[in-house]
Design a protein around this motif. Structure first.
Motif, PDB file in Angstrom:
ATOM      1  N   ILE A 128     -27.725  -5.647 -26.635  1.00  0.00           N
ATOM      2  CA  ILE A 128     -28.886  -5.208 -27.422  1.00  0.00           C
ATOM      3  C   ILE A 128     -28.777  -5.738 -28.846  1.00  0.00           C
ATOM      4  CG2 ILE A 128     -30.115  -3.199 -28.338  1.00  0.00           C
ATOM      5  CD1 ILE A 128     -29.223  -1.645 -25.895  1.00  0.00           C
ATOM      6  N   GLY A 129     -29.772  -6.505 -29.273  1.00  0.00           N
ATOM      7  CA  GLY A 129     -29.762  -7.101 -30.615  1.00  0.00           C
ATOM      8  C   GLY A 129     -28.878  -8.339 -30.620  1.00  0.00           C
ATOM      9  N   THR A 130     -29.246  -9.312 -29.818  1.00  0.00           N
ATOM     10  CA  THR A 130     -28.325 -10.423 -29.540  1.00  0.00           C
ATOM     11  C   THR A 130     -28.216 -11.438 -30.673  1.00  0.00           C
ATOM     12  OG1 THR A 130     -27.577 -11.824 -27.708  1.00  0.00           O
ATOM     13  CG2 THR A 130     -29.888 -12.085 -28.388  1.00  0.00           C
ATOM     14  N   GLY A 131     -29.239 -11.519 -31.538  1.00  0.00           N
ATOM     15  CA  GLY A 131     -29.179 -12.464 -32.667  1.00  0.00           C
ATOM     16  C   GLY A 131     -28.960 -13.896 -32.190  1.00  0.00           C
ATOM     17  N   SER A 132     -27.892 -14.524 -32.642  1.00  0.00           N
ATOM     18  CA  SER A 132     -27.553 -15.891 -32.227  1.00  0.00           C
ATOM     19  C   SER A 132     -27.146 -15.971 -30.756  1.00  0.00           C
ATOM     20  CB  SER A 132     -26.389 -16.403 -33.070  1.00  0.00           C
ATOM     21  OG  SER A 132     -25.245 -15.583 -32.832  1.00  0.00           O
ATOM     22  N   ASP A 152     -33.674  -9.014 -28.034  1.00  0.00           N
ATOM     23  CA  ASP A 152     -33.811  -8.914 -29.483  1.00  0.00           C
ATOM     24  C   ASP A 152     -35.279  -8.678 -29.802  1.00  0.00           C
ATOM     25  OD1 ASP A 152     -31.595  -9.922 -31.845  1.00  0.00           O
ATOM     26  OD2 ASP A 152     -33.662  -9.589 -32.487  1.00  0.00           O
ATOM     27  N   ILE A 153     -35.515  -8.082 -30.947  1.00  0.00           N
ATOM     28  CA  ILE A 153     -36.894  -7.818 -31.368  1.00  0.00           C
ATOM     29  C   ILE A 153     -37.466  -9.017 -32.118  1.00  0.00           C
ATOM     30  CG2 ILE A 153     -36.369  -6.800 -33.639  1.00  0.00           C
ATOM     31  CD1 ILE A 153     -38.436  -4.596 -32.925  1.00  0.00           C
ATOM     32  N   SER A 154     -36.604  -9.927 -32.551  1.00  0.00           N
ATOM     33  CA  SER A 154     -37.027 -11.048 -33.397  1.00  0.00           C
ATOM     34  C   SER A 154     -37.260 -12.321 -32.570  1.00  0.00           C
ATOM     35  CB  SER A 154     -35.956 -11.300 -34.471  1.00  0.00           C
ATOM     36  OG  SER A 154     -35.892 -12.660 -34.824  1.00  0.00           O
ATOM     37  N   SER A 194     -23.564  -3.459 -27.859  1.00  0.00           N
ATOM     38  CA  SER A 194     -24.428  -3.727 -29.012  1.00  0.00           C
ATOM     39  C   SER A 194     -23.654  -3.744 -30.320  1.00  0.00           C
ATOM     40  CB  SER A 194     -25.537  -2.665 -29.123  1.00  0.00           C
ATOM     41  OG  SER A 194     -26.432  -3.022 -30.156  1.00  0.00           O
ATOM     42  N   ASN A 195     -24.003  -4.725 -31.143  1.00  0.00           N
ATOM     43  CA  ASN A 195     -23.632  -4.725 -32.557  1.00  0.00           C
ATOM     44  C   ASN A 195     -24.950  -4.566 -33.310  1.00  0.00           C
ATOM     45  OD1 ASN A 195     -22.726  -5.169 -35.163  1.00  0.00           O
ATOM     46  ND2 ASN A 195     -22.571  -7.392 -34.905  1.00  0.00           N
ATOM     47  N   PRO A 196     -25.404  -3.326 -33.445  1.00  0.00           N
ATOM     48  CA  PRO A 196     -26.743  -3.131 -34.025  1.00  0.00           C
ATOM     49  C   PRO A 196     -26.687  -3.229 -35.550  1.00  0.00           C
ATOM     50  CG  PRO A 196     -25.748  -1.003 -33.600  1.00  0.00           C
ATOM     51  CD  PRO A 196     -24.738  -2.042 -33.154  1.00  0.00           C
ATOM     52  N   PRO A 197     -27.851  -3.266 -36.199  1.00  0.00           N
ATOM     53  CA  PRO A 197     -27.840  -3.140 -37.656  1.00  0.00           C
ATOM     54  C   PRO A 197     -27.244  -1.772 -37.997  1.00  0.00           C
ATOM     55  CG  PRO A 197     -30.027  -3.753 -36.830  1.00  0.00           C
ATOM     56  CD  PRO A 197     -29.204  -3.349 -35.657  1.00  0.00           C
ATOM     57  N   TYR A 198     -26.324  -1.720 -38.963  1.00  0.00           N
ATOM     58  CA  TYR A 198     -25.742  -0.394 -39.261  1.00  0.00           C
ATOM     59  C   TYR A 198     -25.445  -0.147 -40.739  1.00  0.00           C
ATOM     60  CZ  TYR A 198     -21.195  -2.919 -38.666  1.00  0.00           C
ATOM     61  OH  TYR A 198     -20.140  -3.789 -38.725  1.00  0.00           O
ATOM     62  N   HIS A 217     -33.039  -9.209 -43.044  1.00  0.00           N
ATOM     63  CA  HIS A 217     -32.889  -7.803 -43.385  1.00  0.00           C
ATOM     64  C   HIS A 217     -32.809  -6.931 -42.128  1.00  0.00           C
ATOM     65  CE1 HIS A 217     -33.976  -3.842 -45.066  1.00  0.00           C
ATOM     66  NE2 HIS A 217     -33.409  -4.300 -46.160  1.00  0.00           N
ATOM     67  N   GLU A 218     -33.678  -7.231 -41.140  1.00  0.00           N
ATOM     68  CA  GLU A 218     -33.740  -6.368 -39.951  1.00  0.00           C
ATOM     69  C   GLU A 218     -32.529  -6.546 -39.037  1.00  0.00           C
ATOM     70  OE1 GLU A 218     -35.621  -8.996 -40.443  1.00  0.00           O
ATOM     71  OE2 GLU A 218     -36.021 -10.080 -38.570  1.00  0.00           O
ATOM     72  N   ALA A 219     -31.660  -7.478 -39.382  1.00  0.00           N
ATOM     73  CA  ALA A 219     -30.427  -7.632 -38.601  1.00  0.00           C
ATOM     74  C   ALA A 219     -29.310  -6.750 -39.150  1.00  0.00           C
ATOM     75  CB  ALA A 219     -29.968  -9.089 -38.602  1.00  0.00           C
TER      76      ALA A 219
HETATM   77  N1  SAM Z   1     -25.345  -9.629 -31.772  1.00  0.00           N
HETATM   78  C1  SAM Z   1     -25.358 -10.499 -32.926  1.00  0.00           C
HETATM   79  C2  SAM Z   1     -23.970 -10.570 -33.528  1.00  0.00           C
HETATM   80  O1  SAM Z   1     -23.157  -9.688 -33.247  1.00  0.00           O
HETATM   81  O2  SAM Z   1     -23.670 -11.502 -34.279  1.00  0.00           O
HETATM   82  C3  SAM Z   1     -26.368 -10.025 -33.977  1.00  0.00           C
HETATM   83  C4  SAM Z   1     -26.179  -8.614 -34.422  1.00  0.00           C
HETATM   84  S1  SAM Z   1     -27.220  -8.149 -35.777  1.00  0.00           S
HETATM   85  C5  SAM Z   1     -26.138  -7.033 -36.614  1.00  0.00           C
HETATM   86  C6  SAM Z   1     -28.419  -7.042 -35.074  1.00  0.00           C
HETATM   87  C7  SAM Z   1     -29.550  -7.669 -34.257  1.00  0.00           C
HETATM   88  O3  SAM Z   1     -30.414  -6.616 -33.782  1.00  0.00           O
HETATM   89  C8  SAM Z   1     -30.461  -8.636 -35.000  1.00  0.00           C
HETATM   90  O4  SAM Z   1     -30.515  -9.852 -34.299  1.00  0.00           O
HETATM   91  C9  SAM Z   1     -31.830  -7.949 -35.016  1.00  0.00           C
HETATM   92  O5  SAM Z   1     -32.926  -8.842 -34.920  1.00  0.00           O
HETATM   93  C10 SAM Z   1     -31.749  -7.070 -33.795  1.00  0.00           C
HETATM   94  N2  SAM Z   1     -32.635  -5.899 -33.819  1.00  0.00           N
HETATM   95  C11 SAM Z   1     -33.015  -5.154 -34.873  1.00  0.00           C
HETATM   96  N3  SAM Z   1     -33.840  -4.160 -34.485  1.00  0.00           N
HETATM   97  C12 SAM Z   1     -33.992  -4.271 -33.146  1.00  0.00           C
HETATM   98  C13 SAM Z   1     -34.733  -3.551 -32.158  1.00  0.00           C
HETATM   99  N4  SAM Z   1     -35.485  -2.488 -32.497  1.00  0.00           N
HETATM  100  N5  SAM Z   1     -34.671  -3.950 -30.870  1.00  0.00           N
HETATM  101  C14 SAM Z   1     -33.908  -5.022 -30.531  1.00  0.00           C
HETATM  102  N6  SAM Z   1     -33.182  -5.742 -31.411  1.00  0.00           N
HETATM  103  C15 SAM Z   1     -33.223  -5.377 -32.702  1.00  0.00           C
END
Ligand code: SAM
Ligand code: GLN
Length: 291
Positions: A128-132, A152-154, A194-198, A217-219
């Motif tokens: 969840i929130g895969t980014g790269s 990912d949402i982006s 998941s490594n979510p935004p925290y 920002h949303e990451a």
């Molecule tokens: N997994 C990658 C890493 O560890 O390098 C990226 C982690 S980054 C901290 C968090 C990711 O969550 C971002 O890519 C962001 O776009 C995504 N994200 C933010 N809000 C989200 C949502 N509501 N649903 C899914 N993904 C979301």
């Protein structure tokens, strides 16, 4: 260019490199030597470890200009070098990155390592929130016959993740756009990671402005003291995990107790906490009970 011409000696590679290190240090850039060497090796196309063999080499004007330009972006604009060279190493592989994704952190290798430990062949995994795509792709390659769904949402992040899937030939990863579980229709995952935004909004102030200005920002940032995503994911993940399935999080180093509480509230079992190499709380893994 804003650094003094006379301060930089460009007679040869060695003297230019030395003054570049001084320059980056002056602008409070951490790991100035490493970054300088990287800039030189990338622009001059010399293996970083072998730069010293070419210390007496004279650089031409074009090379000097390119190097100065990159150093300036790093020192003045605080642009992470990973965004200049579109590359970050994660778990031994090079991932393409640009400003639309978080730069994968070495800290996150802790999470990946723990997930590999608890995994088995043929596991089906949700990231969840895969980014790269760093986590999803690494797990997909390291865990034999696994299948990984990455969300990912982006849109921009999804494009980058797909690019990395192609670069690293990870055919067992699929990326979809989804706000958390919204578009996830499969519910028999062995592992949800998941490594979510925290990062909480208070922390931005504490850390100063430079650190994250170029990353999305949303990451990075999350409501509710940085806990929003842990709560939402823990609440819903049980509907998507197999009995005994694992939920694995990277966490902020001050969030261990709060997230343990959330996991208890939603009746997860076998909650385990792990520290990183600096002794900071970094990973939590829990299981859905077998009922
Ligand atoms: N997994 C990658 C890493 O560890 O390098 C990226 C982690 S980054 C901290 C968090 C990711 O969550 C971002 O890519 C962001 O776009 C995504 N994200 C933010 N809000 C989200 C949502 N509501 N649903 C899914 N993904 C979301
Ligand atoms: N560990 C990252 C940092 O502090 C933050 C990543 C995140 O919010 N998930 O730089």
């Amino acid at each position: 260019l804003s650094y003094d011409k006379d301060e930089i000696k460009e007679d040869n590679l060695k003297s230019f490199l030395d003054s570049s290190i001084v320059y980056l240090n002056k602008h409070n850039i951490k790991e100035a030597r490493l970054i300088s060497e990287l800039v030189f090796s990338k622009i001059l196309n010399i293996n970083q470890m072998m730069l010293f063999l070419e210390y007496s080499r004279k650089l031409n004007e074009d090379e000097i200009a390119k190097i100065r330009n990159s150093l300036k972006k790093i020192a003045i604009d605080k642009l992470p070098y990973q965004y200049i060279f579109n590359e970050q190493n994660f778990y031994g592989r090079n991932f393409f990155v640009d400003k639309s994704v978080l730069i994968p952190r070495y800290d996150t290798e802790n999470l990946v390592e723990k997930v590999i430990e608890i995994s088995k062949e043929k596991d089906i995994i949700l990231d969840i929130g895969t980014g790269s795509g760093a986590i999803a792709i690494t797990l997909a390659i390291e865990i034999k016959d696994s299948k990984v769904l990455a969300i990912d949402i982006s849109d921009a992040a999804i494009n980058i993740a797909n690019k990395n899937i192609e670069l690293l030939n990870a055919k067992n990863v699929k990326v979809i756009k989804s706000d958390l579980f919204q578009n996830v229709s499969y519910n028999k995952f062995n592992i949800i990671v998941s490594n979510p935004p925290y990062i909480s909004n208070n922390e931005i102030v504490e850390m100063g402005l430079d650190t994250y200005i170029h990353e999305p920002h949303e990451a990075l940032f999350a409501e509710s003291n940085g806990l929003y995503f842990y709560y939402e994911i823990a609440k819903k993940a049980k509907d998507y995990l197999l009995p005994g399935g694992y939920l694995a999080f990277e966490i902020g180093y001050k969030q261990k107790n709060a997230i343990n509480k959330i996991l208890e509230e939603f009746s997860y079992v076998d909650i385990k906490n792990y520290k990183d190499l600096n002794g900071l709380d970094r990973v939590i893994i829990a299981r859905k009970d077998i009922n």
